[in-house]
Design a protein around this motif. Structure first.
Motif, PDB file in Angstrom:
ATOM      1  N   ARG A  64       0.820  -1.214   0.000  1.00 31.38           N
ATOM      2  CA  ARG A  64       0.000   0.000   0.000  1.00 31.38           C
ATOM      3  C   ARG A  64       0.858   1.270   0.000  1.00 31.38           C
ATOM      4  O   ARG A  64       1.720   1.457   0.854  1.00 31.38           O
ATOM      5  CB  ARG A  64      -0.934   0.003   1.220  1.00 31.38           C
ATOM      6  CG  ARG A  64      -1.931   1.172   1.234  1.00 31.38           C
ATOM      7  CD  ARG A  64      -2.923   1.025   2.369  1.00 31.38           C
ATOM      8  NE  ARG A  64      -3.682  -0.208   2.254  1.00 31.38           N
ATOM      9  CZ  ARG A  64      -4.753  -0.371   1.475  1.00 31.38           C
ATOM     10  NH1 ARG A  64      -5.176   0.639   0.737  1.00 31.38           N
ATOM     11  NH2 ARG A  64      -5.389  -1.532   1.432  1.00 31.38           N
ATOM     12  N   ASP A  65       0.614   2.128  -0.988  1.00 31.79           N
ATOM     13  CA  ASP A  65       1.274   3.439  -1.119  1.00 31.79           C
ATOM     14  C   ASP A  65       2.798   3.344  -1.228  1.00 31.79           C
ATOM     15  O   ASP A  65       3.492   4.335  -0.992  1.00 31.79           O
ATOM     16  CB  ASP A  65       0.904   4.353   0.058  1.00 31.79           C
ATOM     17  CG  ASP A  65      -0.581   4.676   0.092  1.00 31.79           C
ATOM     18  OD1 ASP A  65      -1.175   4.818  -0.991  1.00 31.79           O
ATOM     19  OD2 ASP A  65      -1.155   4.762   1.194  1.00 31.79           O
ATOM     20  N   GLN A  80       0.386  -5.049  -5.260  1.00 27.84           N
ATOM     21  CA  GLN A  80      -0.447  -5.908  -4.415  1.00 27.84           C
ATOM     22  C   GLN A  80      -1.507  -5.156  -3.615  1.00 27.84           C
ATOM     23  O   GLN A  80      -2.443  -5.774  -3.109  1.00 27.84           O
ATOM     24  CB  GLN A  80       0.444  -6.677  -3.438  1.00 27.84           C
ATOM     25  CG  GLN A  80       1.511  -7.534  -4.125  1.00 27.84           C
ATOM     26  CD  GLN A  80       2.346  -8.281  -3.126  1.00 27.84           C
ATOM     27  OE1 GLN A  80       2.205  -9.489  -2.955  1.00 27.84           O
ATOM     28  NE2 GLN A  80       3.224  -7.563  -2.430  1.00 27.84           N
ATOM     29  N   ALA A  81      -1.340  -3.833  -3.474  1.00 27.34           N
ATOM     30  CA  ALA A  81      -2.291  -3.036  -2.687  1.00 27.34           C
ATOM     31  C   ALA A  81      -2.392  -1.651  -3.305  1.00 27.34           C
ATOM     32  O   ALA A  81      -1.506  -1.205  -4.039  1.00 27.34           O
ATOM     33  CB  ALA A  81      -1.843  -2.954  -1.225  1.00 27.34           C
ATOM     34  N   SER A  82      -3.469  -0.948  -3.008  1.00 24.65           N
ATOM     35  CA  SER A  82      -3.762   0.318  -3.688  1.00 24.65           C
ATOM     36  C   SER A  82      -2.739   1.397  -3.348  1.00 24.65           C
ATOM     37  O   SER A  82      -2.117   1.397  -2.288  1.00 24.65           O
ATOM     38  CB  SER A  82      -5.168   0.794  -3.299  1.00 24.65           C
ATOM     39  OG  SER A  82      -5.208   1.119  -1.918  1.00 24.65           O
ATOM     40  N   GLY A  83      -2.581   2.316  -4.294  1.00 26.66           N
ATOM     41  CA  GLY A  83      -1.736   3.488  -4.078  1.00 26.66           C
ATOM     42  C   GLY A  83      -0.280   3.309  -4.439  1.00 26.66           C
ATOM     43  O   GLY A  83       0.505   4.256  -4.316  1.00 26.66           O
ATOM     44  N   SER A  84       0.139   2.149  -4.886  1.00 22.45           N
ATOM     45  CA  SER A  84       1.565   1.938  -5.191  1.00 22.45           C
ATOM     46  C   SER A  84       1.919   2.520  -6.560  1.00 22.45           C
ATOM     47  O   SER A  84       1.076   2.618  -7.452  1.00 22.45           O
ATOM     48  CB  SER A  84       1.912   0.447  -5.135  1.00 22.45           C
ATOM     49  OG  SER A  84       1.159  -0.284  -6.069  1.00 22.45           O
ATOM     50  N   HIS A  85       3.191   2.875  -6.705  1.00 17.30           N
ATOM     51  CA  HIS A  85       3.671   3.473  -7.957  1.00 17.30           C
ATOM     52  C   HIS A  85       5.013   2.871  -8.337  1.00 17.30           C
ATOM     53  O   HIS A  85       5.887   2.672  -7.480  1.00 17.30           O
ATOM     54  CB  HIS A  85       3.827   4.989  -7.830  1.00 17.30           C
ATOM     55  CG  HIS A  85       4.456   5.618  -9.040  1.00 17.30           C
ATOM     56  ND1 HIS A  85       3.767   5.808 -10.216  1.00 17.30           N
ATOM     57  CD2 HIS A  85       5.730   6.058  -9.259  1.00 17.30           C
ATOM     58  CE1 HIS A  85       4.581   6.349 -11.113  1.00 17.30           C
ATOM     59  NE2 HIS A  85       5.771   6.511 -10.555  1.00 17.30           N
ATOM     60  N   ALA A  86       5.185   2.610  -9.641  1.00 21.82           N
ATOM     61  CA  ALA A  86       6.439   2.041 -10.135  1.00 21.82           C
ATOM     62  C   ALA A  86       6.937   2.829 -11.333  1.00 21.82           C
ATOM     63  O   ALA A  86       6.197   3.066 -12.295  1.00 21.82           O
ATOM     64  CB  ALA A  86       6.236   0.579 -10.521  1.00 21.82           C
ATOM     65  N   VAL A  89       4.387  -6.474 -15.670  1.00 19.28           N
ATOM     66  CA  VAL A  89       3.813  -5.661 -14.596  1.00 19.28           C
ATOM     67  C   VAL A  89       2.416  -6.174 -14.294  1.00 19.28           C
ATOM     68  O   VAL A  89       1.546  -6.182 -15.173  1.00 19.28           O
ATOM     69  CB  VAL A  89       3.769  -4.167 -14.977  1.00 19.28           C
ATOM     70  CG1 VAL A  89       3.222  -3.348 -13.807  1.00 19.28           C
ATOM     71  CG2 VAL A  89       5.146  -3.669 -15.388  1.00 19.28           C
ATOM     72  N   GLU A  90       2.212  -6.609 -13.062  1.00 21.79           N
ATOM     73  CA  GLU A  90       0.929  -7.174 -12.630  1.00 21.79           C
ATOM     74  C   GLU A  90       0.203  -6.161 -11.740  1.00 21.79           C
ATOM     75  O   GLU A  90       0.596  -5.925 -10.601  1.00 21.79           O
ATOM     76  CB  GLU A  90       1.162  -8.477 -11.849  1.00 21.79           C
ATOM     77  CG  GLU A  90       1.886  -9.563 -12.626  1.00 21.79           C
ATOM     78  CD  GLU A  90       0.957 -10.337 -13.533  1.00 21.79           C
ATOM     79  OE1 GLU A  90      -0.279 -10.220 -13.360  1.00 21.79           O
ATOM     80  OE2 GLU A  90       1.453 -11.064 -14.414  1.00 21.79           O
ATOM     81  N   HIS A  91      -0.851  -5.570 -12.291  1.00 19.96           N
ATOM     82  CA  HIS A  91      -1.688  -4.652 -11.510  1.00 19.96           C
ATOM     83  C   HIS A  91      -2.822  -5.459 -10.886  1.00 19.96           C
ATOM     84  O   HIS A  91      -3.812  -5.776 -11.544  1.00 19.96           O
ATOM     85  CB  HIS A  91      -2.245  -3.541 -12.398  1.00 19.96           C
ATOM     86  CG  HIS A  91      -1.299  -2.414 -12.631  1.00 19.96           C
ATOM     87  ND1 HIS A  91      -1.272  -1.297 -11.832  1.00 19.96           N
ATOM     88  CD2 HIS A  91      -0.319  -2.246 -13.560  1.00 19.96           C
ATOM     89  CE1 HIS A  91      -0.334  -0.467 -12.268  1.00 19.96           C
ATOM     90  NE2 HIS A  91       0.262  -1.024 -13.321  1.00 19.96           N
ATOM     91  N   ARG A  92      -2.690  -5.777  -9.607  1.00 18.90           N
ATOM     92  CA  ARG A  92      -3.670  -6.613  -8.914  1.00 18.90           C
ATOM     93  C   ARG A  92      -4.607  -5.810  -8.014  1.00 18.90           C
ATOM     94  O   ARG A  92      -5.548  -6.377  -7.452  1.00 18.90           O
ATOM     95  CB  ARG A  92      -2.944  -7.668  -8.076  1.00 18.90           C
ATOM     96  CG  ARG A  92      -2.103  -8.623  -8.915  1.00 18.90           C
ATOM     97  CD  ARG A  92      -1.305  -9.578  -8.054  1.00 18.90           C
ATOM     98  NE  ARG A  92      -0.603 -10.574  -8.862  1.00 18.90           N
ATOM     99  CZ  ARG A  92       0.250 -11.478  -8.373  1.00 18.90           C
ATOM    100  NH1 ARG A  92       0.505 -11.502  -7.073  1.00 18.90           N
ATOM    101  NH2 ARG A  92       0.833 -12.338  -9.177  1.00 18.90           N
ATOM    102  N   ALA A  93      -4.327  -4.506  -7.844  1.00 21.65           N
ATOM    103  CA  ALA A  93      -5.130  -3.672  -6.938  1.00 21.65           C
ATOM    104  C   ALA A  93      -5.446  -2.345  -7.616  1.00 21.65           C
ATOM    105  O   ALA A  93      -4.767  -1.924  -8.568  1.00 21.65           O
ATOM    106  CB  ALA A  93      -4.377  -3.439  -5.623  1.00 21.65           C
TER     107      ALA A  93
END
Length: 432
Positions: free
Chosen positions: A247-248, A272-278, A298-302
């Motif tokens: 998260r984040d 894996q959780a909302s708010g993350s950035h890559a 890149v796996e966007h799961r959230a």
């Protein structure tokens, strides 16, 4: 095909022989699971989608059924990154060199010294690493006798951790397997530089380096990461890097890859959780008959996660470049923003690039874009520079640098860009 079978058989025998004197018996079960899957795996061919454009003959036709002998007498040239102050871990032919390393503030633990809590973390990550699509990931797991665990927390120092893997002719026709796990606690920050380099090797030498790195980035944690593949072309390097975002959390990862007999890197990002950035950026260069291959996934799961990915390739001589970039949006990953760009510049008529950007979207409220280009040097721009009295080789060098300079200028640590520019300039001069 018999050569490939021989490679699998001899590598399996190597894994079994190392097991007898392993310093990490608590990893035996996962090694055995990986070894069993490795033995039953099919050797990649041009019909294997994941390795479609890879020529693995340089690996299959040789025996790498041994590990290099340790030699404390091997000297390593200056590998500092300009004036950038770092703490340093140095490995020569896979062996840790305490006399060349400098660790004061960072928490570094070898797998063999891990406590029970650390062992659980290591086991969890190695289990995740078992990628049955990639036979070399299974080989890495089956050969993992030791490794390095690095833990960042709020008390970790600001200095980047510089991890150097130095290969020598001492490791010719041997397998070096290495494993790194980095854990960044919630609200913490960490900077890691993975630096792969070698001495000047002979044309008939062949060093096989199989390496895996995993980064676990906690809630609201930040990772700055560099992976510099600057080995001699006689080093065969097959590696995998996994990023696990929570998260984040935020990550910024920059990659440089010089071509070799085989240079294959798999990069995986898991939101894996909302708010993350890559942010994932990279440059790859190949000349002569080299090959270089980057596979990103890149796996966007959230929901509410973002990815920005840019890779640039420069290919000259009769070299081959491969880029496969995949972005996978899960049904629950609404409000995703993901963009992928891959641009390639061919520096000769015999150079080749195979690029394949992919979007796989199962959510309906997302903003995604992807694109790829393959082009030759702009003749109008080259003509413009020539009419201004600039010699042709220098003009071509300027245009090549202009193609990648935007990524180098965007690096958080300016000293790394300054370190890379003269290395790349030398490569360009030999290529164009």
């Amino acid at each position: 095909m018999n050569q490939a079978v021989d490679f699998i058989h001899s590598s399996a025998e190597l894994a079994e022989s190392l097991e007898q004197s392993s310093p990490t018996r608590w990893l035996s079960e996962i090694r055995q699971q990986s070894l069993s899957a490795f033995k039953n795996a099919d050797w990649p061919t041009p019909k294997t989608e994941h390795f479609k454009y890879n020529n693995l003959s340089a690996l299959a036709k040789q025996s790498f059924a041994s590990i290099a002998k340790q030699s404390e007498s091997i000297q390593v040239s200056n590998l500092s990154l300009g004036e950038l102050a770092t703490e340093t871990l140095v490995f020569v032919d896979g062996y840790f060199r305490n006399d060349l390393s400098n660790i004061e503030q960072h928490n570094v633990t070898f797998f063999k010294d891990a406590n029970q809590e650390q062992q659980q973390l290591i086991l969890e990550q190695l289990t995740k690493q078992q990628n049955e699509k990639n036979i070399f990931s299974l080989l890495n797991s089956s050969l993992t006798q030791d490794g390095v665990l690095i833990e960042f927390n709020s008390e970790s120092g600001d200095k980047p951790l510089h991890i150097i893997h130095y290969s020598t002719a001492n490791a010719s026709f041997a397998t070096t397997s290495a494993n790194l796990i980095v854990s960044i606690a919630a609200n913490a920050k960490g900077s890691v530089i993975e630096h792969f380099v070698s001495e000047q090797l002979g044309e008939d030498d062949a060093v096989f380096f199989n390496q895996s790195s995993q980064f676990v980035i906690g809630d609201n944690a930040h990772l700055t990461h560099y992976r510099l593949h600057l080995e001699h072309e006689s080093v065969i390097h097959i590696g995998e890097v996994d990023f696990w975002l929570n998260r984040d959390s935020q990550m910024n990862s920059f990659h440089v890859g010089l071509g070799g007999k085989i240079k294959r890197l798999d990069l995986n990002i898991y939101h894996q959780a909302s708010g993350s950035h890559a942010d994932l950026n990279g440059v790859y260069l190949a000349k002569n008959k080299q090959q270089v291959d980057y596979h990103t996934n890149v796996e966007h799961r959230a929901a509410h996660c973002t990815t920005q990915e840019v890779f640039r390739g420069l290919i000259g001589g009769s070299a081959k470049g491969v880029f496969n970039g995949r972005i996978h949006i899960y049904p629950d990953a609404q409000k995703t923003l993901a963009e992928l760009s891959n641009k390639n510049l061919l520096l000769s008529n015999k150079a080749e690039v195979n690029t394949k950007p992919e979007l796989e979207i199962y959510a309906d409220d997302v903003r995604c874009a992807h694109g790829a280009t393959v082009a030759q040097m702009d003749k109008k721009a080259l003509f413009y520079l020539l009419t201004r009295g600039i010699p042709k080789q220098q003009a071509e060098l300027m245009l090549s640098f202009g193609f990648i300079n935007e990524l180098l200028d965007g690096l958080k640590h300016e000293d790394i860009g300054n370190y890379l520019r003269p290395i790349m300039a030398q490569i360009f001069q030999q290529t164009i």
